[in-house]
Design an enzyme around this catalytic site. Structure first.
Site, PDB file in Angstrom:
ATOM      1  N   LYS A  65      -5.173  18.775 -51.425  1.00 45.96           N
ATOM      2  CA  LYS A  65      -6.246  18.334 -52.318  1.00 45.96           C
ATOM      3  C   LYS A  65      -5.758  18.079 -53.744  1.00 45.96           C
ATOM      4  O   LYS A  65      -6.350  17.285 -54.488  1.00 45.96           O
ATOM      5  CB  LYS A  65      -7.359  19.373 -52.350  1.00 45.96           C
ATOM      6  CG  LYS A  65      -8.151  19.514 -51.059  1.00 45.96           C
ATOM      7  CD  LYS A  65      -9.141  18.389 -50.892  1.00 45.96           C
ATOM      8  CE  LYS A  65     -10.095  18.642 -49.738  1.00 45.96           C
ATOM      9  NZ  LYS A  65     -11.084  17.567 -49.588  1.00 45.96           N
ATOM     10  N   THR A  87     -17.168  18.680 -60.307  1.00 48.22           N
ATOM     11  CA  THR A  87     -17.254  18.443 -58.867  1.00 48.22           C
ATOM     12  C   THR A  87     -18.076  19.541 -58.218  1.00 48.22           C
ATOM     13  O   THR A  87     -18.452  20.522 -58.872  1.00 48.22           O
ATOM     14  CB  THR A  87     -15.857  18.382 -58.222  1.00 48.22           C
ATOM     15  OG1 THR A  87     -15.957  17.770 -56.941  1.00 48.22           O
ATOM     16  CG2 THR A  87     -15.239  19.765 -58.082  1.00 48.22           C
ATOM     17  N   SER A  90     -16.749  24.198 -52.145  1.00 50.35           N
ATOM     18  CA  SER A  90     -16.644  25.619 -51.815  1.00 50.35           C
ATOM     19  C   SER A  90     -15.208  25.998 -51.484  1.00 50.35           C
ATOM     20  O   SER A  90     -14.939  27.153 -51.149  1.00 50.35           O
ATOM     21  CB  SER A  90     -17.539  25.947 -50.619  1.00 50.35           C
ATOM     22  OG  SER A  90     -17.123  25.215 -49.478  1.00 50.35           O
ATOM     23  N   TYR A 127      -7.915  29.252 -62.985  1.00 52.16           N
ATOM     24  CA  TYR A 127      -7.460  27.982 -63.538  1.00 52.16           C
ATOM     25  C   TYR A 127      -8.290  27.552 -64.752  1.00 52.16           C
ATOM     26  O   TYR A 127      -8.025  26.505 -65.343  1.00 52.16           O
ATOM     27  CB  TYR A 127      -7.522  26.889 -62.470  1.00 52.16           C
ATOM     28  CG  TYR A 127      -6.575  27.106 -61.307  1.00 52.16           C
ATOM     29  CD1 TYR A 127      -5.297  27.614 -61.498  1.00 52.16           C
ATOM     30  CD2 TYR A 127      -6.974  26.812 -60.004  1.00 52.16           C
ATOM     31  CE1 TYR A 127      -4.447  27.824 -60.434  1.00 52.16           C
ATOM     32  CE2 TYR A 127      -6.120  27.009 -58.928  1.00 52.16           C
ATOM     33  CZ  TYR A 127      -4.853  27.516 -59.147  1.00 52.16           C
ATOM     34  OH  TYR A 127      -4.002  27.711 -58.083  1.00 52.16           O
ATOM     35  N   GLY A 193     -12.543  13.360 -44.336  1.00 53.38           N
ATOM     36  CA  GLY A 193     -11.790  12.161 -43.984  1.00 53.38           C
ATOM     37  C   GLY A 193     -10.898  11.604 -45.059  1.00 53.38           C
ATOM     38  O   GLY A 193     -10.250  10.575 -44.844  1.00 53.38           O
ATOM     39  N   GLY A 194     -10.796  12.256 -46.219  1.00 54.55           N
ATOM     40  CA  GLY A 194      -9.915  11.747 -47.262  1.00 54.55           C
ATOM     41  C   GLY A 194      -8.462  11.738 -46.832  1.00 54.55           C
ATOM     42  O   GLY A 194      -7.749  10.753 -47.021  1.00 54.55           O
ATOM     43  N   SER A 315      -2.332  20.863 -43.733  1.00 51.54           N
ATOM     44  CA  SER A 315      -3.083  20.463 -44.925  1.00 51.54           C
ATOM     45  C   SER A 315      -3.275  21.552 -45.964  1.00 51.54           C
ATOM     46  O   SER A 315      -3.510  21.243 -47.141  1.00 51.54           O
ATOM     47  CB  SER A 315      -4.452  19.921 -44.503  1.00 51.54           C
ATOM     48  OG  SER A 315      -5.154  20.884 -43.746  1.00 51.54           O
ATOM     49  N   ASN A 318      -4.506  28.294 -47.871  1.00 49.39           N
ATOM     50  CA  ASN A 318      -5.281  29.268 -48.639  1.00 49.39           C
ATOM     51  C   ASN A 318      -6.068  30.169 -47.686  1.00 49.39           C
ATOM     52  O   ASN A 318      -7.122  29.806 -47.190  1.00 49.39           O
ATOM     53  CB  ASN A 318      -6.220  28.546 -49.607  1.00 49.39           C
ATOM     54  CG  ASN A 318      -5.438  27.866 -50.720  1.00 49.39           C
ATOM     55  OD1 ASN A 318      -4.505  28.449 -51.275  1.00 49.39           O
ATOM     56  ND2 ASN A 318      -5.784  26.636 -51.041  1.00 49.39           N
TER      57      ASN A 318
END
Length: 338
Positions: A65, A87, A90, A127, A193-194, A315, A318
């Site tokens: 991401k 944005t 979750s 962050y 789907g990104g 992908s 975490n």
């Protein structure tokens, strides 16, 4: 009231050349994650495919991401950056955008459902992003985000259903294809789907066949391809929390045109794939990150008779380490959306 999407500058077309252009803009910002191999896992397959794993679990923020978030920010004007970004998420997109914003020294506002996993809440806060909690429903998220955007003027960076997010995500497959030339196929997980749409664009014209991987408990993309139109809602029942969203409006036509098939896998297959990656390769991969490997191991994929090397995108990694590994306590999880 709904949030509006930036940037004000035109986006590039959804094409391989645009993924290449996106990569050139973020190459100094993201990790070029390693491509790993495992002879024992390759030899365990009926078709004996040599497997190449793109380890996006080792990406900044722990997931692919970060690529889409970084490229989306690179497309904003100085005026837009000054007001910050916002944005709703979750999961991994929330942390990715917060980290990308921190690196640029700009504000970040994240709307998170009040049932979000505590480690992901902690990461977003670490962050430096401002979190606004809402009820865990799509309408609540949309309304809360619209209110945050109206208050701050921040640019909305969608988790998956946006051209810049897709192009940024596609840079993972672009690197995989460069580092492991001659792949017969590439497999990526699909939720919104990104990543899968970006992977299909990156592989376009390379000769590599592209497949998606999806939990059977959140199989809206596979069902949409079967009926020829996008499924708008999904009653997701899967441990793969990053894949519980319905496939995006922009994403689905790309997948429909350029992805050969989406292979669905059971929860048990996800658990086994995740366990093998931890056990054999000594890498921490979250359930969503193991789905593509689960698909390649499945009888459905092996029955295709693909010969030659196969690329697999892991992908993300975490994992809530305060809980036991999911393969020790097989159970589905509540519906949620990215």
């Amino acid at each position: 009231m709904t949030a509006s999407t930036f940037p004000s500058t035109p986006t590039l077309p959804l094409a391989r050349s645009s993924v290449v252009a996106a990569h050139s803009k973020i190459v100094s910002l993201v990790h070029r994650t390693p491509v790993l191999t495992s002879s024992s896992l390759s030899e365990s397959l009926p078709c004996k495919n040599t497997l190449y794993f793109k380890a996006e679990n080792l990406q900044k923020g722990g997931a692919f991401k970060f690529r889409g978030a970084s490229y989306s920010l690179s497309c904003l004007t100085p005026e837009e950056l000054e007001k910050g970004v916002c944005t709703h998420s979750s999961g991994n997109h929330a942390g990715a955008l917060a980290l990308a914003a921190k690196q640029r020294g700009i504000p970040c506002y994240v709307v998170m459902p009040d049932d979000s996993a505590q480690p992901k809440i902690d990461a977003v806060r670490a962050y430096g992003a401002e979190i606004t909690f809402c009820a865990p429903t799509a309408p609540a998220r949309a309304a809360t985000l619209a209110a945050v955007q109206a208050r701050t003027g921040a640019a909305f960076v969608p988790p998956y259903d946006a051209a810049n997010t897709i192009l940024g995500a596609g840079t993972a497959a672009l690197e995989l294809l460069a580092d492991a030339p001659g792949l017969a196929a590439v497999v990526a997980p699909v939720g919104g789907g990104g990543l899968l749409a970006g992977t299909a664009l990156a592989a376009d014209g390379t000769g590599a066949r592209v497949f998606g991987a999806e939990p059977a408990g959140a199989d809206d993309c596979a069902r949409g391809l079967a009926r020829g139109s996008r499924v708008e809602d999904v009653d997701a029942r899967t441990v793969a929390d990053g894949l519980r969203t319905p496939v995006g409006v922009l994403n689905f036509p790309v997948i429909q045109e350029k992805v050969e098939a989406v292979v669905t896998v059971s929860e048990e297959e996800i658990f086994e794939a995740m366990r093998l990656l931890w056990e054999r390769m000594k890498i921490v991969v979250e359930p969503s990150g193991a789905v593509a490997f689960a698909a390649v191991r499945s009888p459905k994929f092996q029955a295709l008779g693909i010969t030659g090397p196969v690329g697999i995108i892991l992908s993300g990694g975490n994992v809530d380490l305060s809980k036991p590994p999911p393969w020790t306590v097989p159970a589905t999880t509540p519906t949620s959306t990215e």
